[in-house]
Design an enzyme around this catalytic site. Sequence first.
Site, PDB file in Angstrom:
ATOM      1  NE  ARG A 282      46.248  32.396  47.404  1.00 32.27           N
ATOM      2  CZ  ARG A 282      45.700  31.242  46.996  1.00 32.27           C
ATOM      3  NH1 ARG A 282      45.632  30.951  45.711  1.00 32.27           N
ATOM      4  NH2 ARG A 282      45.220  30.379  47.882  1.00 32.27           N
ATOM      5  CG  HIS A 286      42.217  33.108  44.054  1.00 30.97           C
ATOM      6  ND1 HIS A 286      43.278  33.379  43.226  1.00 30.97           N
ATOM      7  CD2 HIS A 286      41.104  33.525  43.393  1.00 30.97           C
ATOM      8  CE1 HIS A 286      42.824  33.915  42.091  1.00 30.97           C
ATOM      9  NE2 HIS A 286      41.510  34.003  42.174  1.00 30.97           N
ATOM     10  CE1 TYR A 295      44.362  26.441  47.616  1.00 31.60           C
ATOM     11  CE2 TYR A 295      41.957  26.551  47.739  1.00 31.60           C
ATOM     12  CZ  TYR A 295      43.189  27.177  47.600  1.00 31.60           C
ATOM     13  OH  TYR A 295      43.252  28.533  47.443  1.00 31.60           O
TER      14      TYR A 295
HETATM   15  C1  LIG Z   1      41.286  32.735  31.060  1.00 32.77           C
HETATM   16  C2  LIG Z   1      40.891  32.534  32.484  1.00 32.77           C
HETATM   17  N1  LIG Z   1      40.853  31.303  33.004  1.00 32.77           N
HETATM   18  C3  LIG Z   1      40.492  31.108  34.300  1.00 32.77           C
HETATM   19  C4  LIG Z   1      40.166  32.186  35.090  1.00 32.77           C
HETATM   20  C5  LIG Z   1      39.776  31.987  36.561  1.00 32.77           C
HETATM   21  N2  LIG Z   1      40.934  32.406  37.367  1.00 32.77           N
HETATM   22  C6  LIG Z   1      40.989  33.635  37.910  1.00 32.77           C
HETATM   23  S1  LIG Z   1      42.419  33.895  38.743  1.00 32.77           S
HETATM   24  C7  LIG Z   1      42.964  32.325  38.397  1.00 32.77           C
HETATM   25  C8  LIG Z   1      44.282  31.835  38.897  1.00 32.77           C
HETATM   26  C9  LIG Z   1      45.384  32.721  38.540  1.00 32.77           C
HETATM   27  O1  LIG Z   1      46.559  32.247  39.131  1.00 32.77           O
HETATM   28  P1  LIG Z   1      47.901  33.027  38.947  1.00 32.77           P
HETATM   29  O2  LIG Z   1      48.093  33.379  37.522  1.00 32.77           O
HETATM   30  O3  LIG Z   1      48.973  32.227  39.591  1.00 32.77           O
HETATM   31  O4  LIG Z   1      47.669  34.401  39.723  1.00 32.77           O
HETATM   32  P2  LIG Z   1      47.395  34.623  41.296  1.00 32.77           P
HETATM   33  O5  LIG Z   1      45.919  34.528  41.508  1.00 32.77           O
HETATM   34  O6  LIG Z   1      48.132  33.577  42.042  1.00 32.77           O
HETATM   35  O7  LIG Z   1      47.889  36.001  41.576  1.00 32.77           O
HETATM   36  C10 LIG Z   1      42.029  31.626  37.633  1.00 32.77           C
HETATM   37  C11 LIG Z   1      42.203  30.226  37.167  1.00 32.77           C
HETATM   38  C12 LIG Z   1      40.211  33.472  34.503  1.00 32.77           C
HETATM   39  N3  LIG Z   1      39.941  34.563  35.214  1.00 32.77           N
HETATM   40  N4  LIG Z   1      40.599  33.622  33.220  1.00 32.77           N
END
Ligand SMILES: Cc1ncc(C[n+]2csc(CCOP(=O)(O)OP(=O)(O)O)c2C)c(N)n1
Length: 389
Positions: A282, A286, A295
């Site tokens: 990435r 985010h 971080y």
């Molecule tokens: C059930 C849930 N927990 C926490 C969140 C907050 N949240 C949104 S995106 C994210 C991280 C996702 O990481 P990843 O699966 O690696 O996807 P990326 O953003 O790297 O594409 C989090 C913790 C959420 N949307 N849903």
Amino acid sequence: MAHAVAAKPSYFDGDDVAKARGLYQLLGEDGTPLDEAALAKFETKEGRALARKMFEAMLRIRVTDARMIALQRQGRISFYGEAMGQEAAVVGSAAATKPDDWIVPALREAGVGLYRGMTLDSYISQIFGSATDPTKGRQMPCHPSDKEHHYVVMSSCVSTQVPHAVGIAMAMKIKGDKDRACFGYMGDGGTSEGDVHVSLNFAGVMKVPVVLICQNNQWAISTPGSGQTASETIAIKALAYGIEPLRADGNDVFAVYDAVSHAAEKARRGDGPTFIELLTYRVSAHSSSDDPTRYRDEKITEVWRHQRDPLRRAEVWLTHKGLLAKGEREALAETIEKDVREAIARAEAAGPPELGSMVEDVFEEPTWVLREQMAELEAQPRAKSPHVH
Ligand SMILES: Cc1ncc(C[n+]2csc(CCOP(=O)(O)OP(=O)(O)O)c2C)c(N)n1
Ligand SMILES: [Mg+2]
């Protein structure tokens, strides 16, 4: 002229442990071919057209994302999440889908929808939540959908899309649909959710026609891969569920296309599910609400941004093969930029949806309670939205 290439064992013929631990690549980081025999399919007439189309689609994501982030910074849209650095994983997998398939995306796959035919007008209207938004402004930005092209709206709750994808695939199986698959996406962070494990178990037992794709971009907001799992790779988790694991270089569009095509053809033949880890990074924050300098070591990000850039890697190969002329990338980017700006102008000019649309679509006719509330709301002075100019 095709020259003789010594036959070497294909990655796909390896055993499942080797596949889960390996990394399927066709292009080196600098764009040099690593497997001429496998790349030959992109040199036929159709293959060349596909290679060009995939490059243009990656460029479309890059240009659109940059414009959307600029709009967010100008206060014209409220939120945006980019796919910078992940364009090859998005486009290579999209290119392996067929019109009859269904797609259940996670956060970074809008480019899959665009590849399948979602228009820029629809995508951008959905970011503005304008009157031209087919979902009437009811979704957050970056939660697009496109019914016509079987692109299901992204579910914001991490990994809930995985049981959805497996369920759709199960429905295909029950209905006896032929030559059809469902594609479910998730992130590396998503693989720590129980939903993924329940879904993998179900998919393995029921042998549903699903292709599960994990874009391992090595971060889940501020959680690095090392904080996410103690497994050697993410793909290896699929072994426990009796599902074939594949692991490909997510920054190599040709490797992604091959790996996902292998899984898609298997699903369409009725030979069951596959789990694919696409290793990428990435490069962006985010989302527009995040500051990764707080971080992570951005020196590492710079390596992925430049040396490992998926667009540059494909561009080197395309140029070498005479599929992209000097200066053509810049000209293509200019055309895309113009298209995006025009779609933005149309979405902004459309303004917000009618207030009354808020109470549509739930009941055939809005109930008296809803009508009363709407009348009360309409009588209030309207505060100006900070996102409407
Ligand atoms: C059930 C849930 N927990 C926490 C969140 C907050 N949240 C949104 S995106 C994210 C991280 C996702 O990481 P990843 O699966 O690696 O996807 P990326 O953003 O790297 O594409 C989090 C913790 C959420 N949307 N849903
Ligand atoms: Mg991630």
